[in-house]
Motif scaffolding. Sequence first.
Motif, short mmCIF file in Angstrom:
data_model
loop_
_atom_site.label_atom_id
_atom_site.label_comp_id
_atom_site.label_asym_id
_atom_site.label_seq_id
_atom_site.Cartn_x
_atom_site.Cartn_y
_atom_site.Cartn_z
N ARG A 222 9.73 -9.83 -68.95
CA ARG A 222 10.56 -8.52 -68.83
C ARG A 222 9.79 -7.56 -68.44
N LYS A 223 10.62 -6.86 -67.29
CA LYS A 223 9.94 -5.81 -66.65
C LYS A 223 10.83 -4.34 -67.23
N LEU A 224 10.27 -3.32 -66.81
CA LEU A 224 10.66 -1.86 -66.95
C LEU A 224 12.33 -1.80 -67.01
N GLY A 225 12.85 -2.26 -65.91
CA GLY A 225 14.03 -2.27 -65.67
C GLY A 225 15.08 -3.04 -66.87
N ASP A 226 14.37 -4.09 -67.10
CA ASP A 226 14.83 -5.08 -68.17
C ASP A 226 14.92 -4.44 -69.56
N TRP A 227 13.77 -3.53 -69.91
CA TRP A 227 13.73 -3.05 -71.22
C TRP A 227 14.60 -1.93 -71.24
N ILE A 228 14.65 -1.13 -70.09
CA ILE A 228 15.77 0.07 -70.23
C ILE A 228 17.00 -0.33 -70.27
N ALA A 229 17.60 -1.31 -69.53
CA ALA A 229 18.94 -1.74 -69.59
C ALA A 229 19.03 -2.36 -71.15
N ALA A 230 18.36 -3.16 -71.51
CA ALA A 230 18.52 -3.65 -72.87
C ALA A 230 18.43 -2.85 -74.04
N SER A 231 17.69 -1.85 -73.75
CA SER A 231 17.25 -0.64 -74.96
C SER A 231 18.74 0.12 -75.11
N ALA A 232 19.22 0.52 -73.59
CA ALA A 232 20.14 1.34 -73.65
C ALA A 232 21.65 0.73 -74.17
N MET A 233 21.74 -0.81 -73.96
CA MET A 233 22.89 -1.48 -74.41
C MET A 233 22.63 -1.54 -75.86
N LEU A 234 21.72 -1.64 -76.48
CA LEU A 234 21.61 -1.66 -78.02
C LEU A 234 21.86 -0.40 -78.63
N ILE A 235 21.53 0.84 -77.90
CA ILE A 235 21.73 2.10 -78.46
C ILE A 235 23.26 2.44 -78.48
N GLY A 236 24.15 1.82 -77.13
CA GLY A 236 25.47 1.61 -77.39
C GLY A 236 26.12 0.82 -78.33
#
Length: 391
Positions: free
Chosen positions: A142-156
């Motif tokens: 998992r790279k930085l972009g994966d973490w950002i996208a996944a985290s933002a979706m979980l926040i959503g």
Amino acid sequence: MALDFLTLYIVILLNSLTVSVIWAAVSYVYRYFITARIWLAGCLLSVIGGAVLSLQGNEGALVPAIAGNGFVVFGFCLFWVGVRHFYGAGGGWKASALITIASMLCMIAAFESWNWRNVAYATAQSVPMLLAAAFLLRRPERKLGDWIAASAMLIGVAGHAVETAMNFALMGGHTDRSFYNVVESYALLCVIFSGVVWNFGFVIMAMDRLRSEIAELALRDELTGLPNRRLFLERLSAETMRSARTGRPFALFVIDLDRFKEINDQNGHAAGDAALRHLADALKNRLRPNDFIVRYGGDEFCVILPETTLQEAKSLAEAMVETARSTPLPWQGRSIGLTISIGATVWSKKQLADVGRMLEQADQALYEVKRRGRDGHAFFAAGRKNAGVAA
């Protein structure tokens, strides 16, 4: 202070439109990048959904409410489909259609209840976000972009969870309408801006991919698909240092396609290119899994053979010469015979040769093969003027 829901729908429209411009630009510049088009479609559906939802007013007219939410839900599903496509998994289209249809049917069935309608809408949006986040977080690397996208979706998803909880609380009489409106509007705002953040994560993912592809192109020969001279020198340096550290031998082959100029002159440059590709494939298939073959330039190839003794290298060199002899190039209804000359050297603790010296030794051995008439192999022999060892 509660936010006006009509204003929030307009915010959805404007945010989605902004991100759509970004993905439209990426899709235009990198036309082979299909995932960008899928994410662009998701953004455009959110734009359409936001525009339609803005027509329902704060009271929530039936058609714009159901249609607008349907567009938005399917748009969210396309973000999940795009994530799958980006990493080569594919699929998700049928599931996306089913999620969207099911959500619209649930909203129609619960339309008389604003609260149940919101629950259906929040749940329908949360499903593709959870699927996309789970897909990204299950990846082994998992790279930085994966973490950002996944985290933002979980926040959503968390924002939608708060929204759902507030609807149940209101229906159960555990809160009043004014407090509900305040929390509900800010939860929806959280979801809206999480979408901006996960698209930012997607952009970082795309940048990483494009950078990797550019780096790969810089290290690959366009004609044969083999690694090129730059990568070869890096690998040879690393192998030399490894052998110096461990004392384990390795072999280096320098290979010429014999009479390459004649192939070009007699059959055309297209035949010459085909011969190089054909030979590259034949030699690559003959080597062991850990052997490393590159196109060094022109009609010359090089092979690094880790953990290889002199006797093992001789056997492999003979096998490669025979492979070239036995696999002529099919060309325009006839066959063009191919042969190769191999100059080889084996690293040893006695010589402790560096990269430059290894290449020089292999070149001397190659010259010896050509002096004998080509179509064979020779090994460098230290201390001898003519480096060849009988093939």
